[in-house]
Design an enzyme around this catalytic site. Structure first.
Site, PDB file in Angstrom:
ATOM      1  N   LEU A   1       1.041  -1.331  -0.082  1.00 41.27           N
ATOM      2  CA  LEU A   1       0.443   0.130   0.252  1.00 41.27           C
ATOM      3  C   LEU A   1       0.725   1.092  -0.559  1.00 41.27           C
ATOM      4  CD1 LEU A   1      -2.545  -1.405   2.834  1.00 41.27           C
ATOM      5  CD2 LEU A   1      -3.291  -1.239   0.266  1.00 41.27           C
ATOM      6  N   PRO A   2       0.214   2.412  -0.147  1.00 44.18           N
ATOM      7  CA  PRO A   2       1.088   3.525  -0.267  1.00 44.18           C
ATOM      8  C   PRO A   2       1.790   4.123   0.809  1.00 44.18           C
ATOM      9  CG  PRO A   2      -1.244   3.967  -1.893  1.00 44.18           C
ATOM     10  CD  PRO A   2      -0.988   2.263  -0.655  1.00 44.18           C
TER      11      PRO A   2
ATOM     12  N   THR B   1       6.040   0.433   1.916  1.00 45.35           N
ATOM     13  CA  THR B   1       7.329   1.466   2.177  1.00 45.35           C
ATOM     14  C   THR B   1       6.614   2.450   3.382  1.00 45.35           C
ATOM     15  OG1 THR B   1       8.744   1.554   0.336  1.00 45.35           O
ATOM     16  CG2 THR B   1       8.987   2.482   1.733  1.00 45.35           C
TER      17      THR B   1
ATOM     18  N   LYS C   1      15.088   0.315   4.373  1.00 45.57           N
ATOM     19  CA  LYS C   1      14.678   1.069   2.771  1.00 45.57           C
ATOM     20  C   LYS C   1      13.924   2.409   2.806  1.00 45.57           C
ATOM     21  CE  LYS C   1      11.256   1.283  -0.852  1.00 45.57           C
ATOM     22  NZ  LYS C   1      12.593   1.076  -1.404  1.00 45.57           N
TER      23      LYS C   1
ATOM     24  N   LYS D   1       7.248  11.056   0.028  1.00 45.62           N
ATOM     25  CA  LYS D   1       6.971  10.327   0.940  1.00 45.62           C
ATOM     26  C   LYS D   1       7.831  10.246   1.437  1.00 45.62           C
ATOM     27  CE  LYS D   1       6.042   6.337   0.768  1.00 45.62           C
ATOM     28  NZ  LYS D   1       5.390   4.949   0.794  1.00 45.62           N
TER      29      LYS D   1
HETATM   30  P1  NAD Z   1       0.725   2.238  -6.122  1.00 46.34           P
HETATM   31  O1  NAD Z   1      -0.190   3.608  -5.810  1.00 46.34           O
HETATM   32  O2  NAD Z   1       0.748   2.090  -7.584  1.00 46.34           O
HETATM   33  O3  NAD Z   1      -0.150   1.085  -5.720  1.00 46.34           O
HETATM   34  C1  NAD Z   1      -0.828   1.390  -4.515  1.00 46.34           C
HETATM   35  C2  NAD Z   1      -2.649   0.345  -4.611  1.00 46.34           C
HETATM   36  O4  NAD Z   1      -2.127   0.471  -3.191  1.00 46.34           O
HETATM   37  C3  NAD Z   1      -3.070   0.807  -5.380  1.00 46.34           C
HETATM   38  O5  NAD Z   1      -4.323   0.354  -6.633  1.00 46.34           O
HETATM   39  C4  NAD Z   1      -4.381   2.005  -3.944  1.00 46.34           C
HETATM   40  O6  NAD Z   1      -5.736   2.032  -5.098  1.00 46.34           O
HETATM   41  C5  NAD Z   1      -4.900   0.709  -3.056  1.00 46.34           C
HETATM   42  N1  NAD Z   1      -4.861   0.629  -1.851  1.00 46.34           N
HETATM   43  C6  NAD Z   1      -4.468   2.183  -1.434  1.00 46.34           C
HETATM   44  N2  NAD Z   1      -5.136   1.895  -0.220  1.00 46.34           N
HETATM   45  C7  NAD Z   1      -5.570   0.627   0.156  1.00 46.34           C
HETATM   46  C8  NAD Z   1      -6.177  -0.255   0.361  1.00 46.34           C
HETATM   47  N3  NAD Z   1      -7.188   0.051   2.148  1.00 46.34           N
HETATM   48  N4  NAD Z   1      -7.061  -1.410   0.082  1.00 46.34           N
HETATM   49  C9  NAD Z   1      -6.850  -2.319  -1.096  1.00 46.34           C
HETATM   50  N5  NAD Z   1      -6.308  -1.555  -1.760  1.00 46.34           N
HETATM   51  C10 NAD Z   1      -5.519  -0.216  -1.543  1.00 46.34           C
HETATM   52  O7  NAD Z   1       1.799   2.796  -5.744  1.00 46.34           O
HETATM   53  P2  NAD Z   1       3.066   1.624  -5.890  1.00 46.34           P
HETATM   54  O8  NAD Z   1       4.314   2.385  -6.596  1.00 46.34           O
HETATM   55  O9  NAD Z   1       2.148   0.149  -6.007  1.00 46.34           O
HETATM   56  O10 NAD Z   1       3.370   1.684  -4.366  1.00 46.34           O
HETATM   57  C11 NAD Z   1       3.375   0.960  -2.670  1.00 46.34           C
HETATM   58  C12 NAD Z   1       4.150   0.801  -2.008  1.00 46.34           C
HETATM   59  O11 NAD Z   1       5.910  -0.074  -2.194  1.00 46.34           O
HETATM   60  C13 NAD Z   1       4.532   1.607  -1.870  1.00 46.34           C
HETATM   61  O12 NAD Z   1       4.859   2.110  -0.078  1.00 46.34           O
HETATM   62  C14 NAD Z   1       5.743   2.425  -2.186  1.00 46.34           C
HETATM   63  O13 NAD Z   1       6.625   3.412  -1.529  1.00 46.34           O
HETATM   64  C15 NAD Z   1       6.298   0.386  -2.377  1.00 46.34           C
HETATM   65  N6  NAD Z   1       7.326   0.991  -3.365  1.00 46.34           N
HETATM   66  C16 NAD Z   1       7.006   1.502  -4.327  1.00 46.34           C
HETATM   67  C17 NAD Z   1       8.109   1.008  -5.792  1.00 46.34           C
HETATM   68  C18 NAD Z   1       8.181   1.602  -7.239  1.00 46.34           C
HETATM   69  O14 NAD Z   1       8.773   1.365  -7.860  1.00 46.34           O
HETATM   70  N7  NAD Z   1       6.548   1.641  -7.858  1.00 46.34           N
HETATM   71  C19 NAD Z   1       9.480   0.422  -5.994  1.00 46.34           C
HETATM   72  C20 NAD Z   1       9.649   0.021  -3.898  1.00 46.34           C
HETATM   73  C21 NAD Z   1       8.567   0.388  -3.326  1.00 46.34           C
END
Ligand code: NAD
Length: 294
Positions: A65-66, A94, A169, A244
């Site tokens: 999740l975000p 994260t 992280k 963030k």
């Molecule tokens: P994203 O915004 O693409 O995906 C997050 C998803 O969570 C969204 O589809 C949103 O609708 C869903 N969501 C939010 N609240 C929810 C809930 N209560 N129940 C169900 N679904 C819910 O983000 P992402 O890029 O996939 O990143 C996710 C996490 O991974 C973050 O914490 C980010 O910092 C971390 N991260 C991302 C990357 C990257 O390259 N994108 C790399 C490493 C870590």
């Protein structure tokens, strides 16, 4: 093979869940966004109507999740009451260390094992199953979880007690934000002084300026295939998520009286760049456009 609930099917969660399916696990996904759920069902995933329904009768729950607020909201009373005994809980989002520790303590108080297991490697690593996991919690629980994590990642590190994965992280992503900006500065400088950026990138990849942003995530459009820069900065790791992560590092720096001049500068630059809703959602390598404008 296990029955796994996967909560959060965004840029990272969807490919991670897909790799679990490819390795033979049954994955029940849930995302608040209809388009994310639809995309998951298109690739053969089962979609539940709520997180509470997704986690009933599974052995493992993974969340992606975000931010900490989203994770706190997920771990509601109803959610905890829907879990089967002995369900293993893994949060790969994260998030801030305080939330990671408080959610782990909540789980422990109800008799559940929980790991904080944030990842590095970007959407490319999520797709190819080569993520790095940084894990906090009990080491015995990590050993038990390895067969699951290995479906999604190549490097799995134990960082220490609950919250330690998030500390690792946070340090990594502060450095990533800093070297992405540094890489953008160098490429812009080369371009404005008449160099071909592809050539410059090759030179620096074999020189002392080499780094991950340059080698696998080049921020300059057209230098590398299959990176957000060559796809109008769509997908990837959103600018607001990088802001963030840098804010998490800044807060931890304040708490521990740690001087973070470059981390704080990177935070300010990403905050300025994420001021419009449009910029906030595109990939963080787009910071090169901000540098170009100022
Ligand atoms: P994203 O915004 O693409 O995906 C997050 C998803 O969570 C969204 O589809 C949103 O609708 C869903 N969501 C939010 N609240 C929810 C809930 N209560 N129940 C169900 N679904 C819910 O983000 P992402 O890029 O996939 O990143 C996710 C996490 O991974 C973050 O914490 C980010 O910092 C971390 N991260 C991302 C990357 C990257 O390259 N994108 C790399 C490493 C870590």
């Amino acid at each position: 093979m296990s029955d796994i609930a996967f909560i959060g099917l965004g840029n990272m969660g969807r490919p991670m869940a897909t790799n679990l399916i490819k390795k033979g696990h049954r994955v029940i996904g849930f995302d608040l966004s209809e388009s994310a759920s639809k995309a998951f069902s298109k690739i053969g995933g089962e979609v539940a109507l709520s997180a509470v329904l997704a986690v009933q009768h599974v052995e493992v729950v993974i969340s992606m999740l975000p931010s900490g607020e989203h994770v706190k909201t997920l771990y509601s009373k109803e959610f905890m009451e829907s879990l089967s005994p002995n369900t293993l809980l893994i949060d790969s989002s994260t998030i801030d260390v305080t939330t990671a520790r408080s959610v782990a303590a909540l789980c422990a108080s109800k008799g559940f094992e929980m790991l904080d297991a944030p990842v590095s490697g970007g959407t490319g690593g999520a797709q190819s199953g080569t993520l790095t996991f940084m894990v906090g919690g009990r080491e015995e629980v990590l050993e038990k979880s390895k067969p699951i994590l290995e479906c999604m990642g190549q490097n799995i590190f134990y960082a220490g007690a609950s919250g330690s994965g998030q500390v690792a992280k946070m340090c990594n992503n502060m450095l990533l934000g800093i070297h992405m900006i540094g890489t953008c500065e160098a490429l812009n400088l080369g371009a404005r002084n008449g160099l071909n950026v592809k050539d410059l990138s090759e030179i620096m990849q074999k020189s002392s300026g080499r780094n991950w942003s340059l080698e696998v995530y080049n921020p300059y459009p057209g230098v590398m295939e299959n990176v957000p820069a060559s796809n109008s900065y769509a997908g990837g790791f959103a600018v607001d998520l990088m802001a963030k992560d840098l804010a998490l590092a800044a807060a931890a720096g304040l708490d521990t009286k740690t001087t973070l001049p470059l981390g704080n500068t990177a935070l300010h630059l990403y905050r300025m760049w994420s001021e419009t809703a449009e910029n906030a959602k595109i990939d963080f390598s787009s910071i090169i456009q901000f540098l170009n404008k100022h």
